[in-house]
Structures are given as C-alpha cells and as structure tokens.
Enzyme design. Sequence first.
Site, PDB file in Angstrom:
ATOM      1  N   HIS A  42      -5.981  -6.572  -1.341  1.00  0.00           N
ATOM      2  CA  HIS A  42      -4.915  -5.617  -1.022  1.00  0.00           C
ATOM      3  C   HIS A  42      -3.694  -6.318  -0.403  1.00  0.00           C
ATOM      4  O   HIS A  42      -3.798  -6.942   0.646  1.00  0.00           O
ATOM      5  CB  HIS A  42      -5.484  -4.567  -0.069  1.00  0.00           C
ATOM      6  CG  HIS A  42      -4.731  -3.269  -0.062  1.00  0.00           C
ATOM      7  ND1 HIS A  42      -4.304  -2.637  -1.207  1.00  0.00           N
ATOM      8  CD2 HIS A  42      -4.336  -2.464   0.959  1.00  0.00           C
ATOM      9  CE1 HIS A  42      -3.687  -1.507  -0.890  1.00  0.00           C
ATOM     10  NE2 HIS A  42      -3.692  -1.382   0.413  1.00  0.00           N
TER      11      HIS A  42
ATOM     12  N   SER B 239       0.846  -1.186   0.000  1.00  0.00           N
ATOM     13  CA  SER B 239       0.000   0.000   0.000  1.00  0.00           C
ATOM     14  C   SER B 239       0.894   1.253   0.000  1.00  0.00           C
ATOM     15  O   SER B 239       1.820   1.328  -0.801  1.00  0.00           O
ATOM     16  CB  SER B 239      -0.921  -0.056   1.223  1.00  0.00           C
ATOM     17  OG  SER B 239      -2.014   0.797   1.060  1.00  0.00           O
TER      18      SER B 239
ATOM     19  N   ASP C 186      -8.419  -5.858  -5.802  1.00  0.00           N
ATOM     20  CA  ASP C 186      -8.101  -4.714  -4.955  1.00  0.00           C
ATOM     21  C   ASP C 186      -8.403  -3.389  -5.673  1.00  0.00           C
ATOM     22  O   ASP C 186      -7.848  -3.122  -6.733  1.00  0.00           O
ATOM     23  CB  ASP C 186      -6.607  -4.783  -4.607  1.00  0.00           C
ATOM     24  CG  ASP C 186      -6.157  -3.629  -3.739  1.00  0.00           C
ATOM     25  OD1 ASP C 186      -7.025  -2.929  -3.162  1.00  0.00           O
ATOM     26  OD2 ASP C 186      -4.930  -3.430  -3.629  1.00  0.00           O
TER      27      ASP C 186
END
Lengths: 461, 461
Positions: free
Chosen positions: B427, B150, B402
């Site tokens: 994710h 991320s 995601d």
Amino acid sequence: MNTFLFPGLKLGFLLVVVSSQELTRFIPSWAPLSLTRAQNRMNLELNGAAQCHATEKVVDMKLDHFDFTNDETFKLRYFISNKYSSVSNPPIFFYTGNEGDIVLFCNNSDLMHLKYLSSEQALADYAYLIGAIKEEPSLAHSPVIAFGGSYGGMLAAWMRMKYPNVIAGSIACSAPIWNFPKEMECNAPYQIVTKDFEMSSKNCSSVIRASWGALDTMGRTEKGRQDITTGLRLCKPLHSEADVETVKSWLSETWFNLAMVDYPYPANFLEPLPANPIKSICAAFTSPNKTDSELLTQLVGALTIYYNFTGQALCFNTSQTQSGHVDEYGWYYQFCTEMVMPSCSDGVTDMFEPRPWDYDAYVKNCQNLFGVTPRADWVETFYWGRDITTASNIFFSNGALDPWSSGGVLTNLSKTLQAFVIPEGAHHLDLRSKTEMDPPGLIQARLMEYAAVKRWIIEYT
Amino acid sequence: MNTFLFPGLKLGFLLVVVSSQELTRFIPSWAPLSLTRAQNRMNLELNGAAQCHATEKVVDMKLDHFDFTNDETFKLRYFISNKYSSVSNPPIFFYTGNEGDIVLFCNNSDLMHLKYLSSEQALADYAYLIGAIKEEPSLAHSPVIAFGGSYGGMLAAWMRMKYPNVIAGSIACSAPIWNFPKEMECNAPYQIVTKDFEMSSKNCSSVIRASWGALDTMGRTEKGRQDITTGLRLCKPLHSEADVETVKSWLSETWFNLAMVDYPYPANFLEPLPANPIKSICAAFTSPNKTDSELLTQLVGALTIYYNFTGQALCFNTSQTQSGHVDEYGWYYQFCTEMVMPSCSDGVTDMFEPRPWDYDAYVKNCQNLFGVTPRADWVETFYWGRDITTASNIFFSNGALDPWSSGGVLTNLSKTLQAFVIPEGAHHLDLRSKTEMDPPGLIQARLMEYAAVKRWIIEYT
C-alpha cells in the site's frame, strides 16, 4: 430544435427538458399542493417541447445531494419526447433549464428551503436524472448532449466540466460563465448596450446620454416631477427625487433588456417586439440638442415600442421591465449566494450614468432580503474561472449584440472548446426556432453546432 | 519527499500538508477546546513535514461550502514548509491528507457535525486553502501538485478532476477510485491477499483455508472455545460461537492488513513489522494437514509476528487490528455515506470464508450507528466512475501486493493519465522515504512520477 436532426447518422434523438429551479424542491411538504403545480417558466420554455409531444414525468430526487444525513426527496418534474427517436440508443438532447418561477412559493411560505437552490444541486439533479433515464436498456448507450441558454447555458457548460462521464458534449448559448469578479470589467455589458444603440444611429446613444441630466433637472421640483409623470406617461406620479432615481433605473434596465432581445425578426421573449427593436427605437430619437421636455417626448416614442408594441399598455409601470415571463426572485437569491455578477457603468465608455459596483451595499441588501452573505469567490473556484482549457467538447455561442456576451467565451480555446460569435445575434438567438429571416451568422452558428454535436456523437459511439 | 527536488529546473518546492478530517470542523463551539487540539493522525503523517521544518498555520474555512445560508466558519489547520523553496513561484506540493482521528470528538459530543465530513467539503477546503496560500505574491504563479495515498490518493486524483484550475497535476498513490459498486468484483481485494500468501509458500494459504474449519469445530463446545482462547493467547476468553466469529473476522482483517503493509524492509505503518512480513509469517505455517490445535499453534506463530514484533504484546486483543494510528470511526461514517465499497469473499478464488456482500445488513448497520443511509450511486456519478478519460495529468501508482490495487487504475488511459504498478509494492510504498532497500519497481515508479511532475510544471510555467 428542428436543426438537430441527424439524417447522415440515421439517428433520431430523444429530448429531455428540465428546470434548474423546479418548484417542488423549494416547497415544504405542508405547502398547498397547488403550489407544486404552479405555472412556471418551464411551461413557457416548453413550447418547443410541447410541439415535440413531450410527456411530463417525475423522478424522486434527493433534496440535498451534499448532506448525507438528509434523506428527504422531492419530485423532480421533467419533460421527455421521443417523437424523433426510432432507433436504439439515440442521442439524448438534454435541455438544462433556466431560472424558473418560485415567486409563488416565496409569497406563500418561508425562505428556509431556498438553501437547496444552487447550481451544484441542479447539476447533481441533472446527472442523476440522466442516469435514471438511461436505465431504460434501449437508452443505455445513448450519448447525451446538454444544451441551454443564458444561466441554462452556464449549466450546460458546467455539466460537461463537472460530469463529463454523463455528458458527451454541451452547446452553451449566451452563457456568461466569466461574468464574475476578477474575470471581467463590471461595465463591459453596458458598453455593449451602448455600442448597439450607437450602431443604429449616432443620435440614439446621445439622446439617452442627455436624458439623465434632463431627468435630474426636472426631478428637482414638484412641477418638474409632474412633467416627467405626464411626459413619460407613467402609471404612478413621482413624489420625490428617489422616485426619479427609480425611473432612471427602470430606463437603464429597459435599454439593457432591449439589447438582449434585439432580434432580427419579430419575437416575444421578454416583451413582444418588432424586428430589430433598437433600430425602431432609435428612429424615435431625432436629436439630443433639445429641451428637457422634448427629450422626454423622444423617450416616450422609444418606450412605446418596447412596452406597448401590441397596443395594450395605457401607461408605463416603472416597477416592471418585463411582462413577467422571467421571474427574478429565485435568480436574485442565487445572485445573492453564488452568482456574484458585478455590474457598473461609468458614463464615459457607456451611455449610462456613472454607477460604481457597490459591493458592500449589495451584500447588505442580500443579508436583509434573504439573510445570506454572497460568496464572491466561489464560482471562480468551483467552476474554474478562466482556466477552463482542461475541459473539452463544449461549443460556446454568443451574440455580438448581447450585453451578456461580455462574460462569455468568444474565441476557440482548444480543438474541442470552440466558440462562435453571431454578428447579428442578441441573447441566445440560436436557441430560437429556425425562420426564413435567420441572418447568415445564425445559419453559420447552427452549422458549426451541428458539426460539433455530430462529432461528439461519433466519438461517443 | 526527498525524491521531489528539481535541480534541472532550478526550483525548490513548497510543501503543504492538510487533513481531510480536520477535527475542528466536527467540533461544535461548545466542546472543550482541548479537543480541537487533540492528537490526530495528521501529526503522525507529518513526520516528514516536521523534518522539513513545517510551520503550523490555520485558515478560516466555511463550515459548509454547499449551503449558502450557513456562514459559520472553522479553523482549518495546515502545515507549510518552505525549507526547499528559495525562488519565486516554486512548485507547491500539496498533500491531500487521509482520514484523521475524530474518535475523541465522537466520544465527547453528538454526531450532528459529522454531516460536514465528506470528500466534497474536503476538496473545496483544499481549493480554497490553495487560493489563500497563493495570495502571497511570490506564490501567485506556483504550479500546485497534489499527492496522497489511499483515500488521500483518491482525493488527489479527484482534486485534479474537479478543480483542474487549482491543481496542475496529481500523484495518486494506491488510490482505489474504482472500489465502488458496479466497478469491480467485491472479492477482488481478497483474491490479491490470497495471491500474496500463496506466493510466499503453498502451505501458507492452505493453513489459513484450513483454519476456518478448525475454529468452527473447536468453537462449538465450551472446552474447544477455552482451547482457542489459550491456543491463540487471546486476552479475553470466548464464551459463545458469536465470539468465535469475532476471532475469525479479526484473523481475516489481520491477513488483509498484512497484505497492505507487506513492505520489502522493516516498517511501522499499521504495526511495527519486519521486512516482507508475509514471508516471515508463512515460515510459521508448516502444513495444513494437522490437528485443529496444531493449526492454532501455527496461527499463533504468525500472529506473534504481526502483533508482537517489538515484544510488548502479552496477549492478543481481537477488538484491535492496528495499534491505533489509523482511526476508523470517521472513515466508517464516510463508508456509511458516500464511500460505499463492497467487500466479500467466496472461499474458492480466495482463502477466506465465503461471505457475500450483504448490502441490506450494511445499510441497517449504518442507519443504527449514524442515522444515515449510504448512497451507493453517488461516487460513480460525482467522480465519474470508469469514465475518467476526459481528465488529464494524473499519475496513478499501485502496488501489485496491495489488496486495494484491485480498485485502482492500473494501465495508462491516455498520454496524460498514466499508471504504473510496482511489482514489489504494497500500500502506497512510493510515499515512504527513500531507502537503500528500495526495490527496482519502486525506483522506476519514482522516476516516472518525477518525470510526470516535471512535465506538469514545465507545462504550467
């Protein structure tokens, strides 16, 4: 500049010139407006740009690119010329300017705004400025070639390293990107100066080597100091041994600068000088086996060439080693923050007095002058030290006679990280105008630079 | 982590974990010391590190790498584990931490120090920290592999781009480095969420599409709002149409988060959830052709799975979409400065209500909250926008499920800039521990990551 035309590609080019120390960044809004228009180095560097009918423009630029809580802006001045550009999306040659004159500001206000004087801010300025210029639709797809010399050459290289999205390739002339702690011997530049003098005649470096002792001996008595004052035609009489040390530093810096500007034709960079000035100077040095006073007489012959070539200097001012073109105050601030460039001499492998690199004294001096502590490891971290092989499309040129070449990239590191040493070259000789007297090495360097730029442009388009 | 052992190379590895929002940077010296040791996200992220017997250490770090007039330092905390390292110069796996908890600080002091919260400072911290770790002679020649997910994945990629001298290669998991203006459609993430729900059953996205109108209709009257409060089992009664808007935003965010954590096995990232949570939720959605109240009943079935899986939630709190692990305050500050990530929905290509990206409102909100103005063009300038092909040795992984994959690098850009999309992945699934339930795409991703890391290590050594 006229070497950079691309008839084969049927392209002209757009020229942009900008200073990395634009005055207005360092001048608080309350300062007299006249300061913001003060003469600075850029005007001198712009001789070439002026010949290209450059137009002066300004663009709003964030005062601090790295502090998002600060929305202040300043007017970044730049010069742009489209004399050679007739087509859409011509290559843009972006001159990453050197250290400029901020001494006027420093004399007139406080030092607070100096904190915005850093290479990181300058590079971000350049990136944004190029973005602003390319907003013009006919330039949207122009490849941008950065070029610069000395500190400006470092900026040109770093632009490609840190902003390869903005810069298609860089010509970095005499850029001592490795003149930092851990990356080179601190007396390497002085060894090159020594070699330059030795090459002109054996006596040349011997006389300089002998001169330090002569000055020490004479400097110990009042009578001797008077003799130095008269013998060296100094403007101010010497009163103490400390004054004699100043004379020696001034001489050291003079020899160093001579090596930087040892151009093969008459030129006016730091001082107006004849062709091959070291050769002229060395002719004044007949023999090191002379009395102390006779040695001084030989030095005067040399100094007259450096400081009095145009016949206007009546006496020598030891607080000045250049005629004031290159203003050192701003650079000294950078030298005291991120540009930690060690310097020393040993008196054995070089012709200077032994002077170790006294890091502590240097730090103390910076703290006293600016209230800042140098960060010796920053540049080698942020600008990659010797591990630059992941970069591409940079052409490093250096002059073999240039003391700064000791911190430069002298050999090819990859297919796209090229290097060339101009055997007859001093400090960024290749940025000077084309002349009839250009030596073969310079001509070759320019051909290689031309080929590199052409390749980058083709690759981009 | 246990996928990263290199038996073939006879190397163990050293693990280093550090947060990009280390609390101590943002806490003035006068703040209570307890704050500097506050629980933060890092402790949670360190589950893996703790299993590796990580040791907590601190290193002095400059508070501001870009202001040379500021010599203040803070203690940067990091965790280091040599459990798997038995030889000299083992590879160092450097986890570029995500946004951490600074909400305690913000509640307890002023916002001044937030100015030091930026990706540029974090990257410089990492570079210096790695330098400090490698001062240990047995690590001097260790290749360093950055990895993160991320925002941490963005930092991992940017570390290799900006400091290739420090990082031999980066594994960037679910890193939306192109989730910025000009670089993608602002509703692309919502299209992916919609596709995830549609894939589970046709009714699933239809029920959600229908729910917005139902909530609007019911929300217009006091009676209807009471019905929503009861029907959706909300903790706080709704008093106005604005409250109904809050419910809709909360629902939108819930569906978005579900897509982020739609893992193929039970997991606890944002909330404790069953395997394939979207599938479970969609099973509750029987038909969109129902009365408004019946639609609410279907939503409750879904919400119970997301918010009440462990059976502890008595009512739904619409001011919370996560159980508090990921603290959003610091991230929101970054979102208001450099991380300008546009977000919108159109109700046609996605199942959400049409909401344009209102840049002006967003800017005003940032100015009110933090007194800062977002710099929308900074990231695409400083981090190269889509022109990253000059970088090397980065492996980008993304999950097809995601929503953040829409801003990620999904295809190979060169031999050394590789990308892989895990078809069954949400994710940064690949940063989770190895399990018996790992789908084939995940196994393949890890094999490719392993091969890339191995190549970078061999290349380095």
